[in-house]
Design an enzyme around this catalytic site. Structure first.
Site, PDB file in Angstrom:
ATOM      1  N   HIS A  55       0.852  -1.187   0.000  1.00  0.00           N
ATOM      2  CA  HIS A  55       0.000   0.000   0.000  1.00  0.00           C
ATOM      3  C   HIS A  55       0.892   1.242   0.000  1.00  0.00           C
ATOM      4  O   HIS A  55       2.064   1.187   0.395  1.00  0.00           O
ATOM      5  CB  HIS A  55      -0.898   0.008   1.223  1.00  0.00           C
ATOM      6  CG  HIS A  55      -1.995  -1.002   1.174  1.00  0.00           C
ATOM      7  ND1 HIS A  55      -3.131  -0.896   1.955  1.00  0.00           N
ATOM      8  CD2 HIS A  55      -2.143  -2.147   0.459  1.00  0.00           C
ATOM      9  CE1 HIS A  55      -3.927  -1.920   1.718  1.00  0.00           C
ATOM     10  NE2 HIS A  55      -3.345  -2.700   0.813  1.00  0.00           N
ATOM     11  N   GLU A  57       1.071   3.914   1.864  1.00  0.00           N
ATOM     12  CA  GLU A  57       1.657   4.317   3.142  1.00  0.00           C
ATOM     13  C   GLU A  57       2.807   3.399   3.538  1.00  0.00           C
ATOM     14  O   GLU A  57       3.840   3.862   4.033  1.00  0.00           O
ATOM     15  CB  GLU A  57       0.590   4.315   4.240  1.00  0.00           C
ATOM     16  CG  GLU A  57      -0.506   5.326   4.034  1.00  0.00           C
ATOM     17  CD  GLU A  57      -1.697   4.808   3.236  1.00  0.00           C
ATOM     18  OE1 GLU A  57      -2.770   5.429   3.322  1.00  0.00           O
ATOM     19  OE2 GLU A  57      -1.567   3.782   2.518  1.00  0.00           O
ATOM     20  N   CYS A  85      -5.970   2.431   5.628  1.00  0.00           N
ATOM     21  CA  CYS A  85      -6.677   1.194   5.952  1.00  0.00           C
ATOM     22  C   CYS A  85      -6.151   0.686   7.303  1.00  0.00           C
ATOM     23  O   CYS A  85      -5.168   1.206   7.832  1.00  0.00           O
ATOM     24  CB  CYS A  85      -6.452   0.157   4.854  1.00  0.00           C
ATOM     25  SG  CYS A  85      -4.805  -0.595   4.887  1.00  0.00           S
ATOM     26  N   CYS A  88      -2.341  -0.142   7.238  1.00  0.00           N
ATOM     27  CA  CYS A  88      -1.503   1.051   7.155  1.00  0.00           C
ATOM     28  C   CYS A  88      -1.578   1.871   8.434  1.00  0.00           C
ATOM     29  O   CYS A  88      -0.579   2.436   8.876  1.00  0.00           O
ATOM     30  CB  CYS A  88      -1.897   1.886   5.951  1.00  0.00           C
ATOM     31  SG  CYS A  88      -1.532   1.048   4.388  1.00  0.00           S
TER      32      CYS A  88
END
Length: 158
Positions: A55, A57, A85, A88
């Site tokens: 992801h 991040e 999310c 993250c």
């Protein structure tokens, strides 16, 4: 928000667009800033890397930590194109930046087909009721590792 914050958020949004158009993954981007400098950049690379943890991040945290030579982002700010999310968010808390700015929220992501609400629900359930079976096994031996770790001279506390 001032021009400084707008500039960094725009950088995160542009990373999201670039990664999306290059087929790396969904429309998510993140920059990590210390002072006035971007020290970490990331776009969602789940598809391109065949990595469900890639992801934006996470990618930005990895780069920023490498650049700082530290596993902590003390004094840093995270600018991300969407509310983090659960994965993250956990990584952000472990990295300990001072502040997080996000543009779109989780409801916006859900409407676009990126729905993490089931994870938030699963976390609250007992292990026996989760969609993925989870069972405690081998605890005695694993707890011994914590005891050994506690006795290590010079261990890094985090």
């Amino acid at each position: 928000m001032g021009t400084r914050e707008q500039q960094f958020m725009q950088a995160a949004i542009e990373l999201a667009r670039q990664g999306m158009l290059e087929g790396k993954g969904g429309p998510f981007g993140c920059v990590i800033v210390r002072g006035e400098e971007i020290i970490g950049r990331g776009c969602n690379s789940v598809v391109g890397n065949n990595d469900p943890t890639a992801h934006a991040e996470i990618m930005a945290i990895r780069e920023a930590c490498r650049n700082l030579g530290s596993f902590q982002l003390e004094g840093c700010e995270v600018y991300t194109s969407c509310e983090p999310c659960p994965m993250c968010l956990g990584a952000i808390y472990w990295a300990r930046p001072k502040r997080v700015f996000f543009a779109a929220n989780r409801e916006d992501a859900q409407q676009a087909g990126f729905d993490d609400s089931f994870i938030y629900k699963e976390i609250l359930l007992p292990f026996s009721e989760r969609q993925i079976m989870m069972e405690e096994f081998g605890r005695t031996e694993a707890v011994k590792l914590f005891e050994e770790y506690g006795r290590l001279p010079g261990r890094v506390k985090y």
